[in-house]
Design a protein around this motif. Structure first.
Motif, PDB file in Angstrom:
ATOM      1  N   ASP A 402      -6.832  -8.655  18.339  1.00 17.51           N
ATOM      2  CA  ASP A 402      -7.342  -7.673  17.995  1.00 17.51           C
ATOM      3  C   ASP A 402      -6.308  -6.470  17.440  1.00 17.51           C
ATOM      4  O   ASP A 402      -6.899  -5.383  17.050  1.00 17.51           O
ATOM      5  N   VAL A 403      -5.147  -6.933  17.434  1.00 20.62           N
ATOM      6  CA  VAL A 403      -4.235  -6.011  16.840  1.00 20.62           C
ATOM      7  C   VAL A 403      -4.263  -5.807  15.416  1.00 20.62           C
ATOM      8  O   VAL A 403      -4.379  -7.065  14.725  1.00 20.62           O
ATOM      9  N   ILE A 404      -4.152  -4.877  14.660  1.00 23.01           N
ATOM     10  CA  ILE A 404      -4.087  -4.858  13.369  1.00 23.01           C
ATOM     11  C   ILE A 404      -2.927  -4.997  12.645  1.00 23.01           C
ATOM     12  O   ILE A 404      -1.938  -4.384  13.385  1.00 23.01           O
ATOM     13  N   LEU A 405      -2.703  -5.796  11.755  1.00 21.76           N
ATOM     14  CA  LEU A 405      -1.289  -6.359  11.492  1.00 21.76           C
ATOM     15  C   LEU A 405      -1.333  -5.438   9.575  1.00 21.76           C
ATOM     16  O   LEU A 405      -2.082  -5.660   8.872  1.00 21.76           O
ATOM     17  N   VAL A 406      -0.030  -4.488   9.750  1.00 21.13           N
ATOM     18  CA  VAL A 406       0.100  -4.058   8.697  1.00 21.13           C
ATOM     19  C   VAL A 406       1.423  -4.771   7.919  1.00 21.13           C
ATOM     20  O   VAL A 406       2.368  -4.821   8.868  1.00 21.13           O
ATOM     21  N   ASN A 407       1.429  -5.026   6.777  1.00 23.43           N
ATOM     22  CA  ASN A 407       2.835  -5.679   6.336  1.00 23.43           C
ATOM     23  C   ASN A 407       3.368  -5.324   4.747  1.00 23.43           C
ATOM     24  O   ASN A 407       2.341  -5.319   3.747  1.00 23.43           O
ATOM     25  N   GLU A 408       4.574  -5.243   4.663  1.00 25.52           N
ATOM     26  CA  GLU A 408       4.906  -4.727   3.527  1.00 25.52           C
ATOM     27  C   GLU A 408       6.466  -5.484   3.211  1.00 25.52           C
ATOM     28  O   GLU A 408       7.208  -5.504   4.211  1.00 25.52           O
ATOM     29  N   GLY A 409       6.928  -5.711   2.126  1.00 25.71           N
ATOM     30  CA  GLY A 409       8.299  -6.058   2.020  1.00 25.71           C
ATOM     31  C   GLY A 409       8.312  -7.161   0.807  1.00 25.71           C
ATOM     32  O   GLY A 409       7.151  -7.325   0.019  1.00 25.71           O
ATOM     33  N   ALA A 410       9.226  -8.019   0.497  1.00 24.92           N
ATOM     34  CA  ALA A 410       9.268  -9.004  -0.326  1.00 24.92           C
ATOM     35  C   ALA A 410       9.103 -10.221   0.565  1.00 24.92           C
ATOM     36  O   ALA A 410       8.141 -10.901   0.574  1.00 24.92           O
ATOM     37  N   ASP A 415       6.375 -14.187   3.658  1.00 25.52           N
ATOM     38  CA  ASP A 415       6.730 -15.033   5.104  1.00 25.52           C
ATOM     39  C   ASP A 415       5.809 -14.757   5.968  1.00 25.52           C
ATOM     40  O   ASP A 415       5.274 -15.624   6.901  1.00 25.52           O
ATOM     41  N   THR A 416       5.529 -13.628   6.269  1.00 24.27           N
ATOM     42  CA  THR A 416       4.546 -13.073   7.354  1.00 24.27           C
ATOM     43  C   THR A 416       3.215 -13.635   7.008  1.00 24.27           C
ATOM     44  O   THR A 416       2.386 -14.246   8.026  1.00 24.27           O
ATOM     45  N   ARG A 417       2.680 -13.250   5.867  1.00 24.05           N
ATOM     46  CA  ARG A 417       1.432 -13.759   5.392  1.00 24.05           C
ATOM     47  C   ARG A 417       1.380 -15.375   5.702  1.00 24.05           C
ATOM     48  O   ARG A 417       0.203 -15.664   6.130  1.00 24.05           O
ATOM     49  N   ASP A 418       2.121 -15.802   5.259  1.00 19.92           N
ATOM     50  CA  ASP A 418       2.183 -17.514   5.499  1.00 19.92           C
ATOM     51  C   ASP A 418       2.189 -18.030   7.010  1.00 19.92           C
ATOM     52  O   ASP A 418       1.854 -18.973   7.351  1.00 19.92           O
ATOM     53  N   GLY A 565      10.928 -12.604  -3.242  1.00 21.04           N
ATOM     54  CA  GLY A 565       9.992 -13.347  -2.426  1.00 21.04           C
ATOM     55  C   GLY A 565       9.558 -14.545  -3.128  1.00 21.04           C
ATOM     56  O   GLY A 565      10.142 -15.368  -3.911  1.00 21.04           O
ATOM     57  N   HIS A 566       8.172 -14.766  -3.193  1.00 16.65           N
ATOM     58  CA  HIS A 566       7.447 -15.825  -3.762  1.00 16.65           C
ATOM     59  C   HIS A 566       7.238 -15.511  -5.080  1.00 16.65           C
ATOM     60  O   HIS A 566       6.522 -16.319  -5.760  1.00 16.65           O
ATOM     61  N   ILE A 567       7.516 -14.510  -5.803  1.00 15.28           N
ATOM     62  CA  ILE A 567       7.244 -13.957  -6.991  1.00 15.28           C
ATOM     63  C   ILE A 567       8.291 -13.787  -7.811  1.00 15.28           C
ATOM     64  O   ILE A 567       8.142 -13.079  -9.025  1.00 15.28           O
TER      65      ILE A 567
END
Length: 580
Positions: A402-410, A415-418, A565-567
């Protein structure tokens, strides 16, 4: 002769009607449509407006920078479905906030930016007035709708129009320009009271045409290898139950886009999250549920088979045929469209290839095992890299769904998304369609304020630099937000080399020795500087449990990460190929 007796009656003081200002009316109008929170940064001419809002029960979250206040308002709109409201001063304050409003428009987040603006006449004559900027003209091409209010009598109408524009159809950012004379104008309270009303059906359902459903059902019924691509539009529309019903009744596998992770569980039996390339290459019919064929899906080209046919469920007819011909467009609100499609396919039946789903499941199992090994193999790598750190974070976040994850960077973003599986909708917020950096602190604050839930923001050190000062806002409002900074000392990584002779740092080099935890100390947060996976696991567990502001500085090696990153393929010339 008669003598008059002096009167002993005291003259009555004249009676004046109670009066209100345009600012009072604006606050009342916001309350009329249910706004209970505002984000912003005050100054001339809106400072008093913020005080009045607080006095009337509207929570005001004050920031260090308007862009972050705008990111918070946009995130508030995304997670609640009601427009987040940003209040800014004129001129550069307006421009700072406009970045977030434009981003909200592109990403379909409902948001209203309200800015005070200077007196019109000297602006129109270019006479050099205080902060004299034609804000409405600048905003119009960048937002979904823009309005100017010159008279206090028009304020309630303007607020309702802005609200409707923000949430109806495809949601987006709306700009409301309120001139200084309008804010300060005086009206009799009795006359002002007549302006307020209860608007009816602010966001009506828009069911699709029956013929569109029949066409989509016929195409889906013929599919041998169907798939569903779930976009963040589905997360915003709160159609997780409708999607679950469709998947349960048909057995169609699904692939979630980044911010749609958790609409259906990432680790569900029909999740094909590890099979993106296979779906692109082999799926014959793909349902786009709140997803657009933009650059994030190679605009329908790239690895996509030219034989793939698309059923696109979208609220906006302009989106159809944007990049690929759409065989079965279904224009309408997602809930109505999914319900009608599910009912239709239940009658028509499916004719799926019996090897399709088992093949995807087998591929998923193999890839997931390989990925798990990658995280485990890095557990002893020192200094830590992204995978080491994420191997320590993954079990903590997945045990706190139930913790909301905020994520940014390259690399930090990719890597966090994956790595991190999501199991609940609207619990992952990132830089989305425009891949805009600098949304981290604002989005973390907006998510925490709007939901009351704990938030973890995983930030690259470069991305954190865009918004880091608003960590002070997290502390000032005592929000349950933990900020985790992956410090590899640079944009992409910290080993950039200056190709000149001036001795300056390379364009991508920051400081791998920076101690970001000291920023947390400055504002009274719990702080951690970690260099090992176990230290990171322990710190994150403790920080989440505290439900208080915390900052974790994660020391990575300077060689952790790669360009873009991936792009990286989007760069005209990769760094390693540049010569001078």
């Amino acid at each position: 002769m008669t003598t008059q007796t002096p009167s002993t009656t005291t003259p009555q003081a004249p009676s004046y009607p109670q009066q209100v200002t345009g600012m009072d009316i604006l606050v009342r109008a916001l309350g009329m449509v249910g706004i209970d929170t505002m984000y912003g940064l005050v100054g001339i001419p809106v400072t008093e407006l913020a005080y009045i809002a607080q006095g009337r029960g509207i929570r005001f979250i004050s920031f260090r920078h308007e862009q972050q206040a705008g990111m918070a308002a946009a995130t508030h709109g995304y997670v609640t479905g009601k427009p987040g409201v940003l209040l800014t001063v004129s001129s550069l304050g307006f421009l700072n906030g406009l970045t977030a409003t434009a981003n909200a428009t592109v990403n379909c987040y409902p948001m209203i930016q309200i800015s005070g603006s200077s007196v019109r006449e000297p602006i129109d004559l270019l006479q050099g007035t205080y902060e004299g900027l034609d804000q409405l003209s600048i905003a119009k091409p960048l937002v979904k709708a823009a309005y100017r209010v010159n008279k206090p009598e028009d304020i309630p109408t303007a607020v309702v129009r802005a609200y409707r524009a923000a949430i109806s159809g495809r949601p987006g950012g709306v700009y409301l320009d309120v001139t200084t004379p309008c804010l300060g104008a005086i009206m009799n309270a009795e006359d002002a009271e007549k302006l307020f009303y209860s608007p009816v059906d602010l966001c009506p359902a828009m069911p699709p045409a029956p013929g569109a459903i029949e066409r989509a059902v016929a195409l889906l019924a013929s599919a041998k290898k169907p798939a569903i691509v779930i976009g963040k539009g589905a997360a915003y529309a709160r159609v997780e139950e409708q999607l679950k019903t469709l998947v349960d009744k048909t057995g169609i596998p699904y692939y979630p886009m980044s911010m749609a992770k958790g609409v259906l569980p990432d680790n569900g039996p029909l999740s094909a999250i590890s099979c993106r390339s296979t779906i692109m290459a082999e799926a014959d019919v793909v349902i786009l549920a709140g997803a657009r064929l933009n650059w994030l899906l190679s605009r329908g080209h790239g690895k996509w088979s030219q034989n793939t046919k698309f059923i696109q469920l979208d609220i906006s007819p302009e989106e159809i045929d944007c990049n690929r011909p759409i065989a079965a467009p279904v224009v309408g609100d997602l809930a109505s469209s999914l319900e009608a499609l599910t009912e239709g396919i239940a009658r028509a039946g499916m004719n799926m290839d019996p090897t399709w789903v088992p093949g995807l499941q087998k591929e998923s199992e193999a890839k997931n095992a390989k990925f798990k090994g990658r995280l485990a193999d890095n557990s002893s790598a020192m200094p830590m890299n992204h995978w080491t750190a994420l191997g320590a974070i993954k079990p903590v976040l997945e045990s706190n769904p139930d913790v909301i994850l905020v994520n940014e960077g390259a690399n930090t973003l990719d890597d966090t998304r994956d790595s991190i599986d999501m199991s609940l909708p609207r619990h992952r917020i990132d830089c989305a369609t425009w891949a805009i950096m600098g949304m981290g602190m604002g989005s973390a604050i907006g998510a925490a304020v709007a939901t009351g839930k704990s938030v973890v923001a995983i930030e690259g050190d470069s991305a954190f630099g865009f918004s880091g000062m608003d960590f002070s806002t997290i502390c000032r409002f005592k929000l349950p937000v933990t900020v985790v900074i992956f410090n590899n000392g640079g944009i992409y990584n910290g080993i950039g080399v200056n190709m000149g002779t001036d001795g300056d740092p390379a364009p991508t080099t920051l400081d791998v020795r920076a101690r970001y935890d000291k920023l947390g100390d400055a504002f009274g947060a719990a702080t951690y500087y970690v260099t090992t996976p176990q230290e990171l696991t322990d710190a994150l567990t403790k920080a989440i449990a505290s439900k208080a502001p915390a900052l974790i500085d994660v020391q990575l090696g300077a060689d952790s990460g790669k360009e873009s990153g991936h792009i990286g393929y989007l760069n005209p010339t990769p760094l390693e190929n540049i010569t001078v």
